[in-house]
Scaffold this motif. Structure first.
Motif, PDB file in Angstrom:
ATOM      1  N   ALA A 242       1.613  15.387  29.907  1.00  0.00           N
ATOM      2  CA  ALA A 242       1.426  16.181  31.121  1.00  0.00           C
ATOM      3  C   ALA A 242       0.071  16.868  31.101  1.00  0.00           C
ATOM      4  O   ALA A 242      -0.534  17.066  30.044  1.00  0.00           O
ATOM      5  CB  ALA A 242       2.542  17.225  31.262  1.00  0.00           C
ATOM      6  N   ALA A 243      -0.378  17.243  32.292  1.00  0.00           N
ATOM      7  CA  ALA A 243      -1.607  18.025  32.445  1.00  0.00           C
ATOM      8  C   ALA A 243      -1.302  19.509  32.570  1.00  0.00           C
ATOM      9  O   ALA A 243      -2.197  20.304  32.831  1.00  0.00           O
ATOM     10  CB  ALA A 243      -2.372  17.558  33.681  1.00  0.00           C
TER      11      ALA A 243
ATOM     12  N   GLU B 113      -2.311  15.765  43.435  1.00  0.00           N
ATOM     13  CA  GLU B 113      -1.468  16.357  44.476  1.00  0.00           C
ATOM     14  C   GLU B 113      -2.258  17.249  45.440  1.00  0.00           C
ATOM     15  O   GLU B 113      -2.119  17.114  46.658  1.00  0.00           O
ATOM     16  CB  GLU B 113      -0.319  17.131  43.832  1.00  0.00           C
ATOM     17  CG  GLU B 113       0.671  17.683  44.841  1.00  0.00           C
ATOM     18  CD  GLU B 113       1.818  18.429  44.167  1.00  0.00           C
ATOM     19  OE1 GLU B 113       2.869  18.578  44.804  1.00  0.00           O
ATOM     20  OE2 GLU B 113       1.651  18.860  43.014  1.00  0.00           O
ATOM     21  N   PRO B 114      -3.105  18.168  44.957  1.00  0.00           N
ATOM     22  CA  PRO B 114      -3.845  19.015  45.902  1.00  0.00           C
ATOM     23  C   PRO B 114      -4.717  18.206  46.860  1.00  0.00           C
ATOM     24  O   PRO B 114      -4.796  18.527  48.052  1.00  0.00           O
ATOM     25  CB  PRO B 114      -4.689  19.909  44.987  1.00  0.00           C
ATOM     26  CG  PRO B 114      -3.935  19.952  43.710  1.00  0.00           C
ATOM     27  CD  PRO B 114      -3.344  18.586  43.557  1.00  0.00           C
TER      28      PRO B 114
ATOM     29  N   VAL C  65       4.314  13.470  36.676  1.00  0.00           N
ATOM     30  CA  VAL C  65       3.634  12.697  37.716  1.00  0.00           C
ATOM     31  C   VAL C  65       2.668  13.564  38.529  1.00  0.00           C
ATOM     32  O   VAL C  65       1.460  13.298  38.590  1.00  0.00           O
ATOM     33  CB  VAL C  65       4.657  12.024  38.659  1.00  0.00           C
ATOM     34  CG1 VAL C  65       3.940  11.245  39.777  1.00  0.00           C
ATOM     35  CG2 VAL C  65       5.578  11.100  37.868  1.00  0.00           C
ATOM     36  N   LEU C  66       3.188  14.621  39.153  1.00  0.00           N
ATOM     37  CA  LEU C  66       2.391  15.422  40.080  1.00  0.00           C
ATOM     38  C   LEU C  66       1.326  16.212  39.332  1.00  0.00           C
ATOM     39  O   LEU C  66       1.631  17.075  38.515  1.00  0.00           O
ATOM     40  CB  LEU C  66       3.302  16.374  40.872  1.00  0.00           C
ATOM     41  CG  LEU C  66       4.424  15.702  41.661  1.00  0.00           C
ATOM     42  CD1 LEU C  66       5.319  16.751  42.326  1.00  0.00           C
ATOM     43  CD2 LEU C  66       3.847  14.748  42.709  1.00  0.00           C
ATOM     44  N   GLY C  67       0.078  15.904  39.595  1.00  0.00           N
ATOM     45  CA  GLY C  67      -1.034  16.551  38.910  1.00  0.00           C
ATOM     46  C   GLY C  67      -1.495  15.780  37.701  1.00  0.00           C
ATOM     47  O   GLY C  67      -2.688  15.722  37.423  1.00  0.00           O
TER      48      GLY C  67
ATOM     49  N   VAL D  15      -6.794  19.719  38.035  1.00  0.00           N
ATOM     50  CA  VAL D  15      -5.815  20.569  38.701  1.00  0.00           C
ATOM     51  C   VAL D  15      -4.679  20.998  37.778  1.00  0.00           C
ATOM     52  O   VAL D  15      -3.676  21.533  38.226  1.00  0.00           O
ATOM     53  CB  VAL D  15      -5.225  19.842  39.935  1.00  0.00           C
ATOM     54  CG1 VAL D  15      -6.324  19.477  40.908  1.00  0.00           C
ATOM     55  CG2 VAL D  15      -4.450  18.592  39.518  1.00  0.00           C
ATOM     56  N   GLY D  16      -4.824  20.771  36.479  1.00  0.00           N
ATOM     57  CA  GLY D  16      -3.733  21.061  35.561  1.00  0.00           C
ATOM     58  C   GLY D  16      -3.686  22.514  35.117  1.00  0.00           C
ATOM     59  O   GLY D  16      -4.419  23.380  35.601  1.00  0.00           O
TER      60      GLY D  16
END
Length: 231
Positions: free
Chosen positions: A179-180, A20-21, A13-15, A202-203
């Motif tokens: 995922a990234a 997120e950033p 999820v995050l990124g 941002v990955g």
């Protein structure tokens, strides 16, 4: 590996699905409006470094498990100390920034399309309560959301990925982890999950030595490649 045949899709999820950033950057800017962008970026780095370091310490056994909202509160206090703000209510509000992260432009529609084809699960380092609020805020659609809190550790600990295997009731090779972050996919791959890298600004990009099952520019590209592999 063999031909890509999957029964369910598991998303970081995050990124990967939310920026997120950008969300934390906005929270810090609102917390201390006098800061210029350079200062906000410095404090964002302070926040991210703290959370990443503490997660690694927990995975390594150097610290007992603490949920992501605890780590966010610690990071918010570090930011507050750096700008000399002593307001517990404001710090608590800043810590909740992690519950209000914007989705990437293709996230909501992409998840909806995938959810018509496969069972879709989230697998996040965010705590259960953070994940609930984040999903509601960003409009994320899941058939089930899984938090690393249930394993009392953080990715890339294998115990987190086993949650998806256990809950889905499928063997790992029938699950596709998306995922990234290449580090996230490597850990999933080590347990036998199939893997798909989706590029995000941002990955964590793949290394030349990585061999993931799919590489996609975004979610529409991932869906197109999955559809081609299923024909």
């Amino acid at each position: 590996m063999s031909e890509l045949e999957i029964d369910a899709v598991v998303f970081d999820v995050l990124g990967t699905l939310v920026d997120e950033p950008a969300g934390i950057h906005a929270g810090i800017g609102a917390f201390s409006p006098s800061l210029d962008d350079f200062e906000v970026e410095r404090l964002l780095s302070l926040w991210q470094t703290h959370v990443e370091r503490e997660q690694q310490r927990i995975v390594g056994g150097a610290r007992p498990y603490a949920a992501s909202d605890i780590l966010d509160l610690e990071a918010a206090r570090l930011v507050a100390d750096a700008v000399k703000v002593d307001d517990a209510h404001a710090v608590a509000a800043l810590a909740r920034t992690g519950r209000r992260l914007p989705p990437w432009p293709d996230t909501v529609a992409g998840l909806a399309r995938l959810a018509e084809r496969f069972p879709v699960l989230a697998l996040s380092n965010a705590s259960r309560s953070v994940l609930l609020d984040l999903n509601a805020y960003a409009g994320l659609r899941w058939h089930q959301a899984l938090s690393a809190e249930d394993a009392r550790t953080y990715k890339p600990d294998p115990a987190v990925y086993r949650l998806a295997v256990t809950v889905s009731g499928r063997p790992p090779e029938r699950l596709l982890m998306v995922a990234a972050h290449a580090w996230d996919l490597r850990a999933a791959q080590s347990l036998g999950l199939r893997t798909a890298y989706v590029a995000r600004p941002v990955g964590d990009p793949p290394a030349p030595s990585d061999a993931f099952d799919l590489y996609a520019d975004d979610l529409p590209d991932l869906i197109e490649k999955l559809d081609r592999r299923r024909k």
